[in-house]
Design a protein around this motif. Sequence first.
Motif, PDB file in Angstrom:
ATOM      1  N   ARG A   1       0.828  -1.208   0.000  1.00 55.02           N
ATOM      2  CA  ARG A   1       0.000   0.000   0.000  1.00 55.02           C
ATOM      3  C   ARG A   1       0.861   1.256   0.000  1.00 55.02           C
ATOM      4  NH1 ARG A   1      -5.319   1.023   0.924  1.00 55.02           N
ATOM      5  NH2 ARG A   1      -5.883   3.080   1.709  1.00 55.02           N
ATOM      6  N   ARG A   2       1.942   1.223   0.754  1.00 56.24           N
ATOM      7  CA  ARG A   2       2.844   2.373   0.827  1.00 56.24           C
ATOM      8  C   ARG A   2       4.290   1.904   0.696  1.00 56.24           C
ATOM      9  NH1 ARG A   2      -0.998   3.089   4.812  1.00 56.24           N
ATOM     10  NH2 ARG A   2      -2.299   4.966   4.621  1.00 56.24           N
ATOM     11  N   THR A   3       5.052   2.617  -0.083  1.00 56.19           N
ATOM     12  CA  THR A   3       6.471   2.336  -0.212  1.00 56.19           C
ATOM     13  C   THR A   3       7.220   3.659  -0.280  1.00 56.19           C
ATOM     14  OG1 THR A   3       8.183   1.330  -1.588  1.00 56.19           O
ATOM     15  CG2 THR A   3       6.216   2.129  -2.711  1.00 56.19           C
TER      16      THR A   3
ATOM     17  N   HIS B   1       6.809   2.831 -29.322  1.00 57.42           N
ATOM     18  CA  HIS B   1       6.347   3.744 -28.288  1.00 57.42           C
ATOM     19  C   HIS B   1       6.593   3.115 -26.914  1.00 57.42           C
ATOM     20  CE1 HIS B   1       4.096   6.432 -31.040  1.00 57.42           C
ATOM     21  NE2 HIS B   1       3.839   5.328 -31.723  1.00 57.42           N
ATOM     22  N   ARG B   2       7.111   3.927 -25.987  1.00 56.27           N
ATOM     23  CA  ARG B   2       7.278   3.500 -24.595  1.00 56.27           C
ATOM     24  C   ARG B   2       6.203   4.192 -23.754  1.00 56.27           C
ATOM     25  NH1 ARG B   2      12.364   1.632 -22.695  1.00 56.27           N
ATOM     26  NH2 ARG B   2      12.326   3.097 -20.912  1.00 56.27           N
ATOM     27  N   ILE B   3       5.265   3.377 -23.241  1.00 49.75           N
ATOM     28  CA  ILE B   3       4.131   3.900 -22.473  1.00 49.75           C
ATOM     29  C   ILE B   3       4.277   3.453 -21.023  1.00 49.75           C
ATOM     30  CG2 ILE B   3       1.627   4.065 -22.280  1.00 49.75           C
ATOM     31  CD1 ILE B   3       2.796   5.089 -24.953  1.00 49.75           C
ATOM     32  N   GLY B   4       4.515   4.387 -20.124  1.00 48.12           N
ATOM     33  CA  GLY B   4       4.597   4.072 -18.700  1.00 48.12           C
ATOM     34  C   GLY B   4       3.216   4.039 -18.068  1.00 48.12           C
ATOM     35  N   LEU B   5       3.035   3.117 -17.120  1.00 49.64           N
ATOM     36  CA  LEU B   5       1.761   2.978 -16.418  1.00 49.64           C
ATOM     37  C   LEU B   5       2.069   2.832 -14.929  1.00 49.64           C
ATOM     38  CD1 LEU B   5      -1.337   2.704 -16.943  1.00 49.64           C
ATOM     39  CD2 LEU B   5      -0.999   0.224 -16.950  1.00 49.64           C
ATOM     40  N   ALA B   6       1.600   3.785 -14.115  1.00 49.20           N
ATOM     41  CA  ALA B   6       1.992   3.789 -12.701  1.00 49.20           C
ATOM     42  C   ALA B   6       0.908   4.442 -11.853  1.00 49.20           C
ATOM     43  CB  ALA B   6       3.322   4.520 -12.519  1.00 49.20           C
ATOM     44  N   HIS B   7       1.086   4.279 -10.523  1.00 50.60           N
ATOM     45  CA  HIS B   7       0.105   4.807  -9.572  1.00 50.60           C
ATOM     46  C   HIS B   7       0.837   5.438  -8.398  1.00 50.60           C
ATOM     47  CE1 HIS B   7      -4.055   4.851  -7.935  1.00 50.60           C
ATOM     48  NE2 HIS B   7      -3.428   4.854  -6.771  1.00 50.60           N
ATOM     49  N   GLY B   8       0.620   6.734  -8.195  1.00 48.66           N
ATOM     50  CA  GLY B   8       1.249   7.435  -7.087  1.00 48.66           C
ATOM     51  C   GLY B   8       1.273   8.928  -7.343  1.00 48.66           C
ATOM     52  N   PRO B   9       1.523   9.728  -6.317  1.00 48.29           N
ATOM     53  CA  PRO B   9       1.557  11.186  -6.475  1.00 48.29           C
ATOM     54  C   PRO B   9       2.902  11.669  -6.997  1.00 48.29           C
ATOM     55  CG  PRO B   9       1.977  10.625  -4.196  1.00 48.29           C
ATOM     56  CD  PRO B   9       1.737   9.317  -4.914  1.00 48.29           C
TER      57      PRO B   9
ATOM     58  N   LEU C   1       5.951   8.165  -4.045  1.00 45.88           N
ATOM     59  CA  LEU C   1       6.163   9.436  -4.742  1.00 45.88           C
ATOM     60  C   LEU C   1       6.919   9.212  -6.051  1.00 45.88           C
ATOM     61  CD1 LEU C   1       5.644  12.483  -4.282  1.00 45.88           C
ATOM     62  CD2 LEU C   1       7.965  12.630  -3.368  1.00 45.88           C
ATOM     63  N   ILE C   2       6.366   9.767  -7.123  1.00 47.01           N
ATOM     64  CA  ILE C   2       6.912   9.612  -8.473  1.00 47.01           C
ATOM     65  C   ILE C   2       7.557  10.922  -8.916  1.00 47.01           C
ATOM     66  CG2 ILE C   2       6.279   9.220 -10.898  1.00 47.01           C
ATOM     67  CD1 ILE C   2       3.972   7.452  -9.818  1.00 47.01           C
ATOM     68  N   LEU C   3       8.726  10.831  -9.519  1.00 40.79           N
ATOM     69  CA  LEU C   3       9.394  12.031 -10.027  1.00 40.79           C
ATOM     70  C   LEU C   3       8.548  12.689 -11.113  1.00 40.79           C
ATOM     71  CD1 LEU C   3      13.112  10.847 -10.328  1.00 40.79           C
ATOM     72  CD2 LEU C   3      12.142  12.384  -8.603  1.00 40.79           C
ATOM     73  N   ALA C   4       8.402  13.995 -11.011  1.00 38.49           N
ATOM     74  CA  ALA C   4       7.572  14.715 -11.978  1.00 38.49           C
ATOM     75  C   ALA C   4       8.129  14.625 -13.391  1.00 38.49           C
ATOM     76  CB  ALA C   4       7.424  16.171 -11.554  1.00 38.49           C
ATOM     77  N   ASP C   5       9.446  14.449 -13.520  1.00 37.56           N
ATOM     78  CA  ASP C   5      10.069  14.360 -14.852  1.00 37.56           C
ATOM     79  C   ASP C   5      10.384  12.913 -15.240  1.00 37.56           C
ATOM     80  OD1 ASP C   5      12.129  13.882 -13.087  1.00 37.56           O
ATOM     81  OD2 ASP C   5      13.557  15.220 -14.076  1.00 37.56           O
ATOM     82  N   ARG C   6       9.637  11.968 -14.658  1.00 37.50           N
ATOM     83  CA  ARG C   6       9.905  10.557 -14.951  1.00 37.50           C
ATOM     84  C   ARG C   6       9.816  10.259 -16.446  1.00 37.50           C
ATOM     85  NH1 ARG C   6      13.036   7.383 -13.637  1.00 37.50           N
ATOM     86  NH2 ARG C   6      12.446   7.546 -11.414  1.00 37.50           N
ATOM     87  N   ALA C   7       8.865  10.834 -17.165  1.00 37.84           N
ATOM     88  CA  ALA C   7       8.716  10.555 -18.592  1.00 37.84           C
ATOM     89  C   ALA C   7       9.996  10.923 -19.343  1.00 37.84           C
ATOM     90  CB  ALA C   7       7.521  11.315 -19.163  1.00 37.84           C
ATOM     91  N   GLN C   8      10.576  12.077 -19.012  1.00 34.53           N
ATOM     92  CA  GLN C   8      11.800  12.503 -19.690  1.00 34.53           C
ATOM     93  C   GLN C   8      12.989  11.630 -19.282  1.00 34.53           C
ATOM     94  OE1 GLN C   8       9.621  14.633 -18.168  1.00 34.53           O
ATOM     95  NE2 GLN C   8       8.744  15.374 -20.095  1.00 34.53           N
TER      96      GLN C   8
END
Length: 375
Positions: A133-135, A153-161, A173-180
């Motif tokens: 639930r939390r990491t 195409h590289r499509i990321g799929l994730a769950h978190g703020p 918590l996910i880095l805001a620039d994760r896509a880049q």
Amino acid sequence: MIRFIHTADWQLGKPFGRMPDDVRTVLQEARLDVIDAISKLAADKGADDVLVAGDVFDAPEPGERVVRQALARMQRAQCRWWLLPGNHDYARAEGLWARLSRDAPANVRVLAEALPVTLSERAVILPAPLLYRRTPDDPTAVFESMTTPAGVHRIGLAHGPIQSFSSTAAMNLILADRAQRSGLDYLALGDWHGFTQIGERTAYSGTPEADDFDRPVTGGAVLVEIAAPGAVPALSHHPLGRFTWRNEAWPIDGVSGLEAKLRRLRAEADLSRLVLRLKVSGIVSLADRVTMRERLESELGLETRWLDLDLQDLFAKPTADDLGDIDAHGVLRVAAERLLAMAKGSGPEAQLAGAALERLFVENLRAARTVEADA
């Protein structure tokens, strides 16, 4: 060109514990019905795939009926469903997701492992399922080590703020620039219940069916279209939800003010599809307060899907006419005057006295109406 639907945070089986049984049942069914709405959106837009970015279910064990209903609705759709565990329905060993992997129909794919999965010959999904639930770690950090064929195409799929709003340590918590950082064409996120785009390549779809008063909720899903690997995605949000949730505060100085508020609300919203939290404040006569309570409870309360009404800050200031309506010379009038004197004080006793005075007024009014009806 690739085209797919991005959705998240269905939270099927959500209990809605504060609601009456009949309202709870309707809201729970609406969350299942939205699967059909997403299926129709996919068909209308020519999208073969629906990516669900976590919290498909509200709990790791949502109940067999909820699971079977969801799978049956997905099975009859013409699209493929790609399901990711989120923080509400995290992938416990031999739990819900293991059963889904065994029992899901052919058009439902479970993404319970952090391994690249082929979406089509032109695209690959990079999933980041939550196992807890939390990491404290960024669940998408694994994307950096995921290799994919050139030219897809590289499509990321994730769950978190991507941002913490708490004073405690952020979880998932996910880095805001994760896509880049990870060379993603698009990062489809779940967790925030309102549609939110983060730069050109990242977005939260929001929940497809509204479920909360206290945070932005948009009630829809996102159509994602990407012309070629490396191209900027084109996103369009499509409303789907049946119900609207609103949190309103009405300062009111009398019955006429209430009438104006009700007219505005009826003009703006379909009340039969409205879940409303309403706080009314002001200082009015005792007669007006009783009339306003009756109007809100017996009219608005029945017209809306559910009304959560708070009148604690709607204070009655009894007038001479109010007291004159209570047994002009009898014992009830004496009691009313004593209660009025107490209500002018402060603290819990004053509040109780005010409530008792209102109750006395209401019962006296009801008795008068009964006499008139029998006459």
